[in-house]
Design a protein around this motif. Structure first.
Motif, PDB file in Angstrom:
ATOM      1  N   ASN A  15       0.511  -0.486   2.749  1.00  0.00           N
ATOM      2  CA  ASN A  15      -0.920  -0.325   3.037  1.00  0.00           C
ATOM      3  C   ASN A  15      -1.789  -1.305   2.250  1.00  0.00           C
ATOM      4  N   GLY A  16      -1.352  -2.548   2.165  1.00  0.00           N
ATOM      5  CA  GLY A  16      -2.117  -3.580   1.485  1.00  0.00           C
ATOM      6  C   GLY A  16      -1.749  -3.773   0.029  1.00  0.00           C
ATOM      7  N   LEU A  17      -1.106  -2.791  -0.590  1.00  0.00           N
ATOM      8  CA  LEU A  17      -0.664  -2.914  -1.978  1.00  0.00           C
ATOM      9  C   LEU A  17       0.548  -3.831  -2.022  1.00  0.00           C
ATOM     10  N   ILE A  36      -2.579  -4.644  -7.254  1.00  0.00           N
ATOM     11  CA  ILE A  36      -3.069  -5.813  -6.528  1.00  0.00           C
ATOM     12  C   ILE A  36      -2.918  -5.535  -5.035  1.00  0.00           C
ATOM     13  N   HIS A  37      -4.022  -5.615  -4.320  1.00  0.00           N
ATOM     14  CA  HIS A  37      -4.054  -5.344  -2.880  1.00  0.00           C
ATOM     15  C   HIS A  37      -4.510  -6.592  -2.132  1.00  0.00           C
ATOM     16  N   GLU A  43      -9.553 -12.963   3.751  1.00  0.00           N
ATOM     17  CA  GLU A  43      -8.485 -13.504   2.922  1.00  0.00           C
ATOM     18  C   GLU A  43      -8.725 -13.179   1.465  1.00  0.00           C
ATOM     19  N   GLY A  44      -7.654 -13.113   0.715  1.00  0.00           N
ATOM     20  CA  GLY A  44      -7.780 -12.909  -0.716  1.00  0.00           C
ATOM     21  C   GLY A  44      -7.211 -11.577  -1.154  1.00  0.00           C
ATOM     22  N   TYR A  45      -7.492 -11.261  -2.407  1.00  0.00           N
ATOM     23  CA  TYR A  45      -6.941 -10.065  -3.023  1.00  0.00           C
ATOM     24  C   TYR A  45      -8.034  -9.311  -3.760  1.00  0.00           C
ATOM     25  N   ARG A  46      -7.731  -8.079  -4.093  1.00  0.00           N
ATOM     26  CA  ARG A  46      -8.606  -7.268  -4.927  1.00  0.00           C
ATOM     27  C   ARG A  46      -7.712  -6.469  -5.865  1.00  0.00           C
TER      28      ARG A  46
END
Length: 81
Positions: A15-17, A36-37, A43-46
């Motif tokens: 799920n994005g993780l 980190i997701h 684009e990119g990460y959070r």
């Protein structure tokens, strides 16, 4: 603030993780379980910080600190890929 000993542990995407990070701040404080997701809409990460229920275990208290941690983690992530 000096951020060192950044480690990235990749996991099977869920799920994005995609990974967890750990790091040391100023040679005195070890932080781990920073998730980190992949961003969902661009684009990119959070990153997200660990919590237990509705209580945060730790998190930056200002944008400048948050930005420094994100930049250090994302640089290590890019170098690890």
């Amino acid at each position: 603030m000096n951020i060192t000993e950044i480690n990235i542990e990749f996991i099977k995407p869920n799920n994005g993780l995609i990974a967890f990070a750990s790091l040391v701040i100023d040679g005195n404080l070890y932080l781990s379980s920073i998730a980190i997701h992949k961003k969902l809409t661009e684009e990119g990460y959070r990153i997200t910080y660990p919590s237990k229920g509705s209580f945060s275990i730790f998190h930056p208290i200002n944008k400048a600190t948050s930005k420094q941690i994100e930049e250090a983690v994302f640089k290590k992530l890019k170098d690890s890929a």
